[in-house]
Design an enzyme around this catalytic site. Structure first.
Site, PDB file in Angstrom:
ATOM      1  N   TYR A   1      49.497  40.900  25.812  1.00 55.48           N
ATOM      2  CA  TYR A   1      48.809  41.686  26.825  1.00 55.48           C
ATOM      3  C   TYR A   1      49.743  42.774  27.326  1.00 55.48           C
ATOM      4  O   TYR A   1      50.926  42.530  27.561  1.00 55.48           O
ATOM      5  CB  TYR A   1      48.393  40.793  28.004  1.00 55.48           C
ATOM      6  CG  TYR A   1      47.803  41.586  29.148  1.00 55.48           C
ATOM      7  CD1 TYR A   1      46.442  41.868  29.183  1.00 55.48           C
ATOM      8  CD2 TYR A   1      48.627  42.100  30.158  1.00 55.48           C
ATOM      9  CE1 TYR A   1      45.910  42.628  30.212  1.00 55.48           C
ATOM     10  CE2 TYR A   1      48.095  42.871  31.184  1.00 55.48           C
ATOM     11  CZ  TYR A   1      46.738  43.130  31.203  1.00 55.48           C
ATOM     12  OH  TYR A   1      46.216  43.905  32.206  1.00 55.48           O
TER      13      TYR A   1
ATOM     14  N   GLU B   1      45.060  49.644  29.824  1.00 57.02           N
ATOM     15  CA  GLU B   1      45.195  48.249  29.433  1.00 57.02           C
ATOM     16  C   GLU B   1      44.988  48.075  27.936  1.00 57.02           C
ATOM     17  O   GLU B   1      44.058  48.649  27.372  1.00 57.02           O
ATOM     18  CB  GLU B   1      44.173  47.402  30.201  1.00 57.02           C
ATOM     19  CG  GLU B   1      44.327  45.911  29.983  1.00 57.02           C
ATOM     20  CD  GLU B   1      43.278  45.137  30.771  1.00 57.02           C
ATOM     21  OE1 GLU B   1      43.656  44.439  31.723  1.00 57.02           O
ATOM     22  OE2 GLU B   1      42.083  45.244  30.436  1.00 57.02           O
TER      23      GLU B   1
END
Ligand code: GDP
Ligand code: MN
Length: 389
Positions: free
Chosen positions: A108, A196
């Site tokens: 992530y 993101e």
């Protein structure tokens, strides 16, 4: 403002964040062709302004151009409902067709503004993939965080420290460090509020790639981000919010309660939301009309609130400073002449020209619910909405 994944990936590629090879398709035939160009084994991804697509059937890994065509036909023109969209879903009008990558690890990487520190924060985690929200809730220490001084940017050591924290092999440290530093450059240059990559994957052949990409932008920066503004896809946004913006009403926000709120000023809007909640209700929306002294704008504002099917009562709570309450009253009377207002209207006026405002309303003969204190207004609005949440 949000961008689609394919748009975000184009921007990331420009800034040196590695992304898989692929192309956008708006028809099943285009998807078939794109798949053939990529060698047949591809992933077909629904392009909507919402995450959670993987769990909702919006991501299909296929083995041939024919299957890619079929997968695209199953998505295009339909609506996708994910845990982020609400039950009505969002329309799919494009799919991204990409080389199917063989995934070894899902990491992530994200950048947002840390509201407490007032600076951007870069977050990275080994526990990437579809359950990052759960990771953040249950094991927050698995997410590494570094605040960035915006005047210095994401210096090499910051990106390196994060990359080392991801347990990468020696060969992967450099590309991961570059991806992190370059994502920060993009975040800053394009006035993002969020950047993101979930997952940032390590492929079986050792490459580091952005398998997903999400960018949100600061709406207040659009005056200097014309190229970003051109990416806007209003079909993905709330229809009444789009209409409000087109009418020059910047602050109309759709919420999920039953009281429609016409207020002036963001602080008053927030206080209205709190007081409605205290009175046992919830706002269906709020519309901050600002310091507008044109009754026509009031009519437009009421028109927007009145067309929200969730609204069971309208609360008009105006504190006149520069804004004049008599103009609000005039606009409200005019609105009743031009349209059928479907719900009971609670009005509380205070401040500039309030005597005149009250007089206009009293003489109008309209069946309004009047309130004098703020708390009384909120309570009456919740009651008028049938005490529904
Ligand atoms: P989201 O669910 O909307 O966040 O969509 P993502 O783009 O993150 O995709 C969801 C999941 O699909 C990822 O976590 C991966 O596990 C998987 N996925 C996405 N792209 C590929 C791919 O190219 N190959 C394979 N095997 N899996 C993929
Ligand atoms: Mn994702």
């Amino acid at each position: 403002m949000k961008a689609h994944e394919y748009q975000a990936k184009q921007l990331m590629a420009e800034y040196g964040v590695p992304v898989p090879k692929g192309g956008v398709a708006k028809t099943p035939a285009e998807a078939k062709k794109a798949a053939a160009d990529l060698g047949g084994k591809v992933v077909v991804k629904a392009q909507v302004h919402a995450g959670g697509r993987g769990k909702a059937g919006g991501i299909k890994v296929v083995d041939s151009p024919d299957e890619a065509e079929k997968a695209a036909a199953g998505m295009l023109g339909k609506k996708l409902v994910t845990h982020q969209t609400g039950p009505e879903g969002v329309p799919i009008s494009a799919v991204l067709v990409e080389e199917a990558i063989e995934i070894d690890r899902e990491l992530y990487l994200g950048i947002v503004i840390d509201g407490v520190a007032g600076v951007p924060v870069i977050m990275a985690s080994e526990a990437g993939g579809m359950d990052i929200e759960e990771v953040a809730r249950t094991t927050p220490d698995k997410i590494l965080k570094v605040n960035v001084d915006p005047a210095l940017g994401a210096r090499g050591y910051i990106a390196r420290e994060l990359a080392y924290g991801l347990n990468l092999s020696k060969e992967q440290i450099r590309p991961a460090t570059e991806a992190i530093a370059n994502l920060y450059k993009l975040f800053q240059a394009k006035d993002c509020s969020l950047a993101e990559i979930n997952p940032l994957v390590v492929t079986k052949d050792g490459r580091v790639l952005a398998a997903d990409a999400k960018l949100n932008f600061d709406d207040n920066a659009m005056y200097r981000q014309k190229a970003v503004e051109a990416l806007r896809d209003t079909s993905q946004e709330d229809a009444l919010e789009v209409e409000a913006k087109a009418k020059g009403i910047e602050n109309y926000i759709k919420l999920d309660g039953s009281v429609g709120c016409l207020v002036n000023g963001a602080g008053l809007a927030m206080a209205v939301l709190d007081l409605l909640k205290q009175a046992g209700g919830n706002a269906a929306n709020f519309l901050d009309i600002g310091t507008i002294n044109d009754p026509e704008r009031v009519v437009q504002a009421i028109e927007i609130i009145n067309s929200d099917p969730d609204v069971k009562a309208i609360l008009i709570n105006i504190f006149g400073g520069m804004a004049r309450t008599d103009v609000i009253a005039e606009g409200l009377v005019e609105a009743h002449k031009r349209m059928t207002i479907k719900s009971p209207v609670v009005v509380r006026l205070a401040g500039t020209n309030v005597e005149k405002g009250d007089e206009i309303l009293a003489q109008s003969g309209l069946n309004l619910i009047r309130a004098h204190s703020f708390k009384e207004a909120a309570e009456k609005a919740v009651q008028a909405a049938g005490n529904s949440k």
